[in-house]
Design a protein around this motif. Structure first.
Motif, PDB file in Angstrom:
ATOM      1  N   GLY A 121       0.826  -1.204   0.000  1.00  0.00           N
ATOM      2  CA  GLY A 121       0.000   0.000   0.000  1.00  0.00           C
ATOM      3  C   GLY A 121       0.856   1.249   0.000  1.00  0.00           C
ATOM      4  N   ARG A 122       1.942   1.207   0.768  1.00  0.00           N
ATOM      5  CA  ARG A 122       2.814   2.371   0.827  1.00  0.00           C
ATOM      6  C   ARG A 122       3.594   2.545  -0.482  1.00  0.00           C
ATOM      7  N   LEU A 123       3.852   1.427  -1.177  1.00  0.00           N
ATOM      8  CA  LEU A 123       4.468   1.537  -2.507  1.00  0.00           C
ATOM      9  C   LEU A 123       3.508   2.238  -3.464  1.00  0.00           C
ATOM     10  N   ILE A 124       2.225   1.894  -3.364  1.00  0.00           N
ATOM     11  CA  ILE A 124       1.220   2.524  -4.226  1.00  0.00           C
ATOM     12  C   ILE A 124       1.119   4.007  -3.882  1.00  0.00           C
ATOM     13  N   ALA A 125       1.096   4.303  -2.581  1.00  0.00           N
ATOM     14  CA  ALA A 125       0.985   5.693  -2.150  1.00  0.00           C
ATOM     15  C   ALA A 125       2.155   6.519  -2.667  1.00  0.00           C
ATOM     16  N   GLU A 126       3.313   5.887  -2.716  1.00  0.00           N
ATOM     17  CA  GLU A 126       4.495   6.616  -3.170  1.00  0.00           C
ATOM     18  C   GLU A 126       4.364   7.011  -4.640  1.00  0.00           C
ATOM     19  N   ALA A 127       3.739   6.128  -5.432  1.00  0.00           N
ATOM     20  CA  ALA A 127       3.618   6.387  -6.863  1.00  0.00           C
ATOM     21  C   ALA A 127       2.386   7.230  -7.192  1.00  0.00           C
ATOM     22  N   ALA A 128       1.484   7.383  -6.224  1.00  0.00           N
ATOM     23  CA  ALA A 128       0.176   7.979  -6.516  1.00  0.00           C
ATOM     24  C   ALA A 128       0.205   9.428  -7.030  1.00  0.00           C
ATOM     25  N   PRO A 129       1.000  10.328  -6.416  1.00  0.00           N
ATOM     26  CA  PRO A 129       0.909  11.733  -6.841  1.00  0.00           C
ATOM     27  C   PRO A 129       1.133  11.937  -8.341  1.00  0.00           C
ATOM     28  N   ASP A 130       1.972  11.110  -8.961  1.00  0.00           N
ATOM     29  CA  ASP A 130       2.225  11.268 -10.395  1.00  0.00           C
ATOM     30  C   ASP A 130       0.967  11.050 -11.224  1.00  0.00           C
ATOM     31  N   VAL A 131       0.123  10.132 -10.761  1.00  0.00           N
ATOM     32  CA  VAL A 131      -1.044   9.755 -11.543  1.00  0.00           C
ATOM     33  C   VAL A 131      -2.286  10.514 -11.085  1.00  0.00           C
ATOM     34  N   PHE A 132      -2.302  10.958  -9.840  1.00  0.00           N
ATOM     35  CA  PHE A 132      -3.481  11.625  -9.297  1.00  0.00           C
ATOM     36  C   PHE A 132      -3.272  13.132  -9.192  1.00  0.00           C
ATOM     37  N   ASP A 133      -2.682  13.717 -10.199  1.00  0.00           N
ATOM     38  CA  ASP A 133      -2.529  15.168 -10.309  1.00  0.00           C
ATOM     39  C   ASP A 133      -1.888  15.784  -9.083  1.00  0.00           C
ATOM     40  N   GLY A 134      -0.917  15.106  -8.524  1.00  0.00           N
ATOM     41  CA  GLY A 134      -0.212  15.662  -7.383  1.00  0.00           C
ATOM     42  C   GLY A 134      -0.901  15.423  -6.058  1.00  0.00           C
ATOM     43  N   HIS A 135      -2.121  14.873  -6.088  1.00  0.00           N
ATOM     44  CA  HIS A 135      -2.782  14.552  -4.816  1.00  0.00           C
ATOM     45  C   HIS A 135      -2.213  13.277  -4.247  1.00  0.00           C
ATOM     46  N   GLN A 136      -2.170  13.209  -2.932  1.00  0.00           N
ATOM     47  CA  GLN A 136      -1.500  12.092  -2.276  1.00  0.00           C
ATOM     48  C   GLN A 136      -2.476  11.023  -1.823  1.00  0.00           C
ATOM     49  N   PHE A 137      -1.950   9.818  -1.703  1.00  0.00           N
ATOM     50  CA  PHE A 137      -2.653   8.753  -0.991  1.00  0.00           C
ATOM     51  C   PHE A 137      -2.161   8.794   0.451  1.00  0.00           C
ATOM     52  N   ILE A 138      -3.054   8.969   1.398  1.00  0.00           N
ATOM     53  CA  ILE A 138      -2.661   8.955   2.803  1.00  0.00           C
ATOM     54  C   ILE A 138      -2.944   7.546   3.335  1.00  0.00           C
ATOM     55  N   VAL A 139      -1.868   6.802   3.613  1.00  0.00           N
ATOM     56  CA  VAL A 139      -2.049   5.443   4.120  1.00  0.00           C
ATOM     57  C   VAL A 139      -2.459   5.518   5.585  1.00  0.00           C
ATOM     58  N   LYS A 140      -3.611   4.930   5.922  1.00  0.00           N
ATOM     59  CA  LYS A 140      -4.062   4.917   7.318  1.00  0.00           C
ATOM     60  C   LYS A 140      -4.237   3.474   7.763  1.00  0.00           C
ATOM     61  N   ASN A 141      -3.547   3.118   8.819  1.00  0.00           N
ATOM     62  CA  ASN A 141      -3.695   1.768   9.363  1.00  0.00           C
ATOM     63  C   ASN A 141      -4.880   1.745  10.309  1.00  0.00           C
ATOM     64  N   MET A 142      -5.809   0.858  10.041  1.00  0.00           N
ATOM     65  CA  MET A 142      -6.939   0.665  10.963  1.00  0.00           C
ATOM     66  C   MET A 142      -7.029  -0.798  11.325  1.00  0.00           C
ATOM     67  N   PRO A 143      -6.090  -1.269  12.141  1.00  0.00           N
ATOM     68  CA  PRO A 143      -6.073  -2.696  12.449  1.00  0.00           C
ATOM     69  C   PRO A 143      -7.188  -3.043  13.432  1.00  0.00           C
ATOM     70  N   GLY A 144      -7.455  -4.324  13.548  1.00  0.00           N
ATOM     71  CA  GLY A 144      -8.387  -4.766  14.577  1.00  0.00           C
ATOM     72  C   GLY A 144      -9.515  -5.596  14.028  1.00  0.00           C
ATOM     73  N   GLY A 145      -9.965  -6.536  14.856  1.00  0.00           N
ATOM     74  CA  GLY A 145     -11.093  -7.376  14.485  1.00  0.00           C
ATOM     75  C   GLY A 145     -10.826  -8.236  13.272  1.00  0.00           C
ATOM     76  N   GLY A 146      -9.542  -8.629  13.046  1.00  0.00           N
ATOM     77  CA  GLY A 146      -9.229  -9.413  11.859  1.00  0.00           C
ATOM     78  C   GLY A 146      -9.605  -8.628  10.620  1.00  0.00           C
ATOM     79  N   ALA A 147      -9.248  -7.356  10.593  1.00  0.00           N
ATOM     80  CA  ALA A 147      -9.465  -6.431   9.476  1.00  0.00           C
ATOM     81  C   ALA A 147     -10.911  -5.915   9.413  1.00  0.00           C
ATOM     82  N   GLU A 176      -9.112   3.920 -14.230  1.00  0.00           N
ATOM     83  CA  GLU A 176      -8.100   4.226 -15.247  1.00  0.00           C
ATOM     84  C   GLU A 176      -6.791   4.642 -14.609  1.00  0.00           C
ATOM     85  N   ARG A 177      -6.898   5.512 -13.615  1.00  0.00           N
ATOM     86  CA  ARG A 177      -5.670   6.006 -12.985  1.00  0.00           C
ATOM     87  C   ARG A 177      -4.947   4.904 -12.216  1.00  0.00           C
ATOM     88  N   LEU A 178      -5.726   4.089 -11.505  1.00  0.00           N
ATOM     89  CA  LEU A 178      -5.090   2.999 -10.767  1.00  0.00           C
ATOM     90  C   LEU A 178      -4.442   2.014 -11.745  1.00  0.00           C
TER      91      LEU A 178
END
Lengths: 505, 324
Positions: B53-79, B272-274
């Protein structure tokens, strides 16, 4: 052993960029470690993807620096405010804060710094020279051994809290009960969840710690009456100087046996994935308690030295299974695995053959990080406490509450963390007022899932025979130790009584 | 007349809007994305889903017009917690879920408020077939000896946890082939490896990606891969089908989904962007360096894959309660 590769790596680590990034890593680690709720895992998770762009000789010193220093950083708030910054400094808070109350803040921080750096360096050297050997030993630990180790760990709670066994047992059992909440590891059946999915995976540890130690202190500050304010005034009048932190040679000599035994424990137990860190610090502390009895918990130097030495030993030794076997021992070393993979390296037995330069650089960075930690730690210890003291109590309480809530929220990006922290803040406050020790609660909470899983695994392997625990030699040995631990007070009384009666005759 | 005027004004406005859009991102809905996107990882930091996910977030701004993917961990309850959060999030394309097979397991085995239809599958980026492994010094050196041992009595196997897809695989295989397994449930692949290498269990079910490294080191042996064809990661390992003739395909997958009822233009833009991001050479290189293959499938293919996996799991699950 390839000494030329080791020397080359040492030289490499001391060149400009690796050294700068190591310094940056250690500084960052100290800061995040000292903020309750932030820890090394979160920091590394954010840093690892960034290390893509870096050459490996900048990336690894940075990560190693953070990992080593975060553990030590937790000791600062533990000592100064009785709020452990990380789970590893839960016990440091006990004697550390007691010393602060006696006006010995500088001395307490000095002991923590000396202990952390000494033990950390020692275990980094163990990592350099004995990693493959220790890794083979770690593999011998199967389900039966994990079960017995946890039982041994739990048996240390008997002596906590100035010897009031009932209060300790109560705290420990409550911890086990709270740990019951969530899915059963064996059957997947939800326990005490009341159909609330937030409870499915059990109550999260970090918000509980933040509540028990952080928010309970805030509540305490709010309840403080005039008399206690006067006590706080005394603390204010003693600014910390470097002189206070440097330990006299006599004290170093006195603490040396504690350091050595605590780091031995840290090195041996710390390499076991899952249970290592907390069991190591509790057993180290238990040794001190056995030696000093009542004086423990009232500002005893050994009471800081033992847990701080043990937890910093665990940091380097938790890398042993990763570097030698390719198995990450905890979530932080799992992130190291990720960082290695990004750099095109695969940890495991072949790492030291395939890319000796990076492998040795990582190992040697553990040594240097612990050495760098010493002056940086003292520097921080010189200025941060004076800064904290300059803040008026109400503001400090508000600042701590703010940090606590932020940390509790950040861990799962949810308000649920804040709710848990609030509930356990009240629990911690009540515990403190009733003088029920919190440390048995924490130990039980952390070990319960490990011991339960190990129990069911053993039962699956043995076909349901409890004899399995005593037919495995290592496990049998640990259970014997447990029995001796628990029965020793009885023996001791009997032993002394017979001696006394002999003397009377 | 009015009509003409409106048309005219539209004619003058459209090229302008198109020009603006061309500058930002050609061919996409003009107003999406206009802000950063939350990428919810329903697990702790450090695992494979978080990491990729963090690899995707790193590449995201190039494809999403400079907007970022903010990776948020929400663990618990077996996802469950992270998955519930996304299923209830506004369907505006600014909340995405790192979607794994646990969405299917959870919906079938736990009391949750969502099912597969609560999500819009957008892209699948990684498939990791299941494998059967034994310790390198085990006497179970091939699949046949493993099957013989398991049909004669019970073989102890390490799973990464109760009701995980690997556990379900083992239960299903035991059921179909009349095998006897003793299930030793763990909490992670690392714990499975430790038990295998220490000789505490006889075999394990895990993902190929987790087994390749230790197998190359010679500490474990991969007996068979549960896929329709051999994997590029381990070309020497035969498939279960090659050895037994029985068609067996089990594995874990990693993909990206949004809440259900996503507006069509946002869905198209995201897909398309993904797609562009996940098939870019730079991203694939990063993934390969880190030991992951990229098996891109678009939203429709991902949905098909999810449905077929759910069907397979539903067949096995009734037996799970008794077989644990």
């Amino acid at each position: 052993m390839d000494y030329s590769a080791l020397l080359a790596a040492g030289e490499h680590a001391l060149s400009l960029w690796p050294l700068l990034s190591l310094l940056a890593g250690v500084t960052l680690g100290l800061v995040v470690g000292s903020i309750p709720g932030l820890n090394d895992t979160i920091t590394l998770a954010v840093l690892v993807p960034i290390t893509f762009a870096m050459p490996s000789d900048v990336a690894f010193p940075l990560l190693v620096g953070v990992y080593c220093a975060a553990c030590f950083g937790g000791a600062f708030p533990a000592i100064l405010l009785k709020i452990p910054g990380t789970a590893s400094s839960v016990l440091t808070a006990v004697d550390g804060h007691a010393m602060v109350k006696q006006g010995l803040a500088g001395r307490a921080l000095g002991i923590a710094t000396y202990s952390s750096c000494f033990a950390g360096t020692l275990s980094a050297l163990v990592l350099v020279f004995f990693a493959p050997l220790l890794a083979q030993y770690a593999l011998k630990f199967g389900p039966a051994e994990y079960f017995s180790l946890c039982v041994l760990g739990l048996s240390t709670v008997v002596g906590m809290g100035s010897g009031n066994v009932m209060k300790c047992a109560f705290s420990c059992l409550l911890g086990l009960l709270v740990a019951m909440v969530g899915l059963s590891p064996e059957s997947g059946y939800p326990r005490f969840t009341f159909d609330n999915f937030w409870l499915l995976e059990g109550l999260p540890l970090t918000p509980i710690l933040i509540g028990l130690f952080g928010l309970s202190v805030v509540i305490e500050m709010l309840c403080r009456d005039a008399g206690a304010t006067a006590e706080a005034e005394v603390e204010h009048r003693t600014p910390i100087r470097f002189r206070d932190m440097l330990l006299p040679w006599s004290l170093v000599r006195r603490l040396m046996p504690t350091w050595l035994s605590a780091s031995a424990l840290g090195n041996v137990i710390g390499i076991l994935p899952g249970a290592g860190m907390l069991v190591a610090i509790y057993m180290a502390y238990e040794r001190v308690r056995r030696r000093f009895g009542e004086r423990c918990g009232q500002g005893l130097p050994e009471g800081i030295a033992a847990p701080e030495a043990a937890n910093n030993s665990v940091v380097a030794s938790s890398m042993v299974p990763l570097l030698s076997l390719g198995i990450p021992g905890n979530s932080t070393s799992a992130l190291f695995l990720g960082a290695l993979l990004i750099q095109g390296l695969r940890p495991g037995p072949s790492l030291f053959n395939d890319s000796p330069d990076v492998a040795w650089l990582i190992v040697i960075c553990f040594v240097f990080a612990n050495l760098v930690m010493f002056p940086l730690g003292l520097l921080l210890a010189r200025f941060v406490p004076n800064l904290i003291r300059a803040i008026p109590q109400p503001l400090l309480a508000a600042a701590i509450a703010g940090l606590c809530f932020t940390g509790a929220f950040a861990i799962g990006n949810s308000v649920f963390g804040i709710v848990v922290a609030l509930v356990f803040g009240v629990v911690g406050f009540v515990f403190n007022r009733m003088q029920v020790p919190l440390s048995p609660f924490i130990l039980a909470l952390v070990l319960a899932p490990v011991v339960e899983r190990a129990f069911f695994q053993s039962m699956a392997l043995s076909g349901g025979s409890p004899l399995y625990f005593v037919t495995q030699p290592l496990s049998a040995a640990m259970l014997t130790f447990t029995a001796l631990f628990l029965l020793w007070p009885l023996f001791k009384r009997h032993f002394f009584k017979s001696r006394r009666s002999l003397a009377a005759d | 007349m009015t009509y003409r005027l409106t048309r005219l004004s539209l004619h003058t406005r459209l090229p302008l809007a198109l020009m603006a859009a061309t500058l930002a991102a050609p061919l996409y809905a003009a107003d999406y994305p206009s802000q950063n996107i939350d990428y919810i990882v329903p697990f702790d930091a450090g695992g494979a889903v978080d990491f990729t996910g963090r690899l995707i977030a790193e590449a995201a701004p190039d494809v999403f017009d400079g907007h970022q993917f903010i990776v948020k961990n929400m663990p618990g309850g077996g996802a469950v917690i992270g998955q519930t959060y996304v299923s209830k999030a506004p369907a505006d394309g600014y909340t995405l879920l790192a979607m794994t097979s646990s969405v299917i397991n959870n919906a079938l085995t736990k009391e949750v408020s969502y099912d597969l239809d609560s999500f819009t599958p957008l892209a699948l980026y990684n498939l990791d077939p299941g494998v059967v492994v034994t310790a390198a010094d085990s006497e179970l050196t091939d699949l046949q000896s493993f099957l013989d041992a398991a049909s004669n009595g019970d073989v102890s196997i390490a799973t990464p946890g109760n009701s995980t897809s690997h556990h379900i695989t083992a239960v299903s295989l035991a059921q179909q082939n009349d095998l006897g397994f003793r299930y030793v449930h763990n909490a992670s692949a690392a714990m499975q490896l430790q038990q295998l290498m220490g000789g505490h269990v006889q075999a394990g079910f895990m993902s190929l990606g987790e087994a390749v490294g230790p197998a190359e080191d010679g500490s474990i042996r991969i007996l068979a891969v549960m896929d329709s064809q051999r994997s590029d990661l381990a070309p020497d390992v035969p498939t279960w089908q090659e050895l037994t003739g029985e068609e067996v395909q089990w594995g874990t997958f990693r993909g990206i989904a949004a809440p259900a009822d996503l507006p069509e233009d946002v869905k198209v833009a995201l897909e398309e962007r993904l797609g562009q991001l996940l098939t870019s050479p730079a991203f694939i290189e990063r993934m390969n360096e880190a030991g992951y293959q990229v098996n891109y499938r678009d939203g429709d293919a991902f949905r098909e894959y999810l449905d077929s996996t759910a069907d397979k799991m539903e067949q096995v699950l009734p037996t799970l309660d008794t077989a644990s």
